[in-house]
Design a protein around this motif. Sequence first.
Motif, short mmCIF file in Angstrom:
data_model
loop_
_atom_site.label_atom_id
_atom_site.label_comp_id
_atom_site.label_asym_id
_atom_site.label_seq_id
_atom_site.Cartn_x
_atom_site.Cartn_y
_atom_site.Cartn_z
N MET A 61 -28.67 47.09 100.44
CA MET A 61 -29.49 48.21 100.94
C MET A 61 -28.78 49.55 100.77
O MET A 61 -29.42 50.56 100.47
N TYR A 62 -27.47 49.57 100.93
CA TYR A 62 -26.75 50.83 100.73
C TYR A 62 -26.74 51.19 99.25
O TYR A 62 -26.74 52.38 98.89
N CYS A 65 -30.64 52.43 98.56
CA CYS A 65 -31.07 53.71 99.11
C CYS A 65 -30.14 54.32 100.15
O CYS A 65 -30.16 55.54 100.35
N GLY A 66 -29.32 53.53 100.82
CA GLY A 66 -28.52 54.03 101.93
C GLY A 66 -27.56 55.14 101.56
O GLY A 66 -27.49 56.18 102.22
N TYR A 67 -26.80 54.94 100.48
CA TYR A 67 -25.82 55.95 100.07
C TYR A 67 -26.51 57.26 99.69
O TYR A 67 -26.01 58.34 99.97
N MET A 70 -27.63 59.17 102.72
CA MET A 70 -26.50 59.70 103.46
C MET A 70 -25.87 60.90 102.76
O MET A 70 -25.46 61.87 103.41
N VAL A 118 -20.73 50.44 106.43
CA VAL A 118 -22.09 50.08 106.84
C VAL A 118 -22.13 48.64 107.34
O VAL A 118 -22.74 48.34 108.38
N THR A 146 -29.22 49.10 107.84
CA THR A 146 -28.26 49.47 106.79
C THR A 146 -28.88 50.35 105.71
O THR A 146 -28.17 51.09 105.03
N GLY A 147 -30.20 50.27 105.56
CA GLY A 147 -30.86 51.05 104.53
C GLY A 147 -31.34 52.41 104.99
O GLY A 147 -31.43 53.34 104.18
N VAL A 148 -31.64 52.54 106.30
CA VAL A 148 -32.24 53.79 106.79
C VAL A 148 -31.54 54.35 108.04
O VAL A 148 -31.09 55.49 108.05
N TYR A 150 -28.65 53.77 109.87
CA TYR A 150 -27.26 54.22 109.75
C TYR A 150 -27.11 55.36 108.75
O TYR A 150 -26.44 56.37 109.05
N PRO A 151 -27.67 55.27 107.54
CA PRO A 151 -27.50 56.38 106.59
C PRO A 151 -28.05 57.72 107.10
O PRO A 151 -27.49 58.77 106.78
#
Length: 423
Positions: A61-62, A65-67, A70, A118, A146-148, A150-151
């Motif tokens: 997920m990071y 899109c996560g990275y 962020m 993450v 993890t995808g939305v 946290y980022p």
Amino acid sequence: MQEQIYHLQFAIDTFYFLVCGALVMWMAAGFAMLESGLVRAKNTTEILTKNFALYAIACLMYLVCGYQFMYGGGFFLTGIEAMDVDATLAGFAERENGFTGKAIYSKASDFFFQVVFVATAMSIVSGAVAERMKLWAFFAFAVVMTGVIYPMEGSWTWGGQAVFGLYTLADYGFSDFAGSGIVHLAGAAAALAGVLLLGPRKGKYGKDGKAHAFPGCNMPMATLGTLILWMGWFGFNGGSMLKLADIGNAHGVAMVFVNTNAAAVGGALASLLMAILLFRKADLTMVLNGALAGLVAITAEPSTPTPLQATIFGAVAGVIVVAAILGLDKLKIDDPVGAISVHGVVGLFGLLIVPLTKDSASFTGQLIGAATIFVWVFVSSLVVWYVLKLVMGIRVSEQEEYDGVDRSECGIEAYPEFVSSSK
């Protein structure tokens, strides 16, 4: 000669980032061992499955899109996988000195270092909801977390973006060196939201409100897990220096290692003394959580305290975590491994002590930052958990809980010869 210096600086800082990232990745093993040791035998396979799979989910997920949420940019590492070496060297050449103190490393190494953070945040959730949550509901939440979730909070802190366009935390003097709030408080907030909707394990609290102990099945495993986490934390905090290849930063990294270790020592010893005073016994689980509390507390700022200050901060954290674990039990908030106390309560403490040793940080800024992180993660997580509860349910049946989620969720028992004795 100058170009060779730039190449060497780039190589050293990138390699250091990657090694520290590998140490943090090894913390996934620490969480798995710690949590599998602190749950009952009939729930061991399921907790191991959660920890193994959540790491994979977090990384995917990071990556997807996560990275990008962020730090900005496109999807699937657009602009990260490719690097123009000539342009990079040209940029370096504009500097008067190759060893400027600024971090210079591959974007891919930065992604790798960030993605293991993450996974750490999500690992905090798994222990708190252990022994009664549906496995696939947990995985579904991990995708969103993890995808939305946290980022987004990471973009307001380390990413430097404005919170919903309203204010920037840096303007208030908010500082979180390696993530006492950004990683640990966030993970605990998500866990708390899940635990409140999930409810306590059957039989955990009597009609009089008294908590009944559910001993973990494997203390050697829990101890090993804690030691692995302790080791991985050197990468967690040390890597957050972002740079190694000059005298000043190399010394800074060494001090971060020393202070990280000192805080863990202070936390372990203080919690041991607290356990002896309160229970007249050397409660191993409290000692383990005390060491982790010291590590969480120093994570917000391990570079500015003296080793003595770091030890004191860790000791105070060790006292706080024992009180927090007992306090949550009185509130009937069932957390089998003490994750909310270690990472949430102590994570907040870690943020609040930063201004004691760092002049650029302010108590107001730390409070605003902590509130922003907690409110966003808790509220958004509560919404996600509630939707999952309506759509698929988040708790196993009473019979499945009694039999152990190893059977119902995984079909494999970790200790088939002995599991019946642990119910």
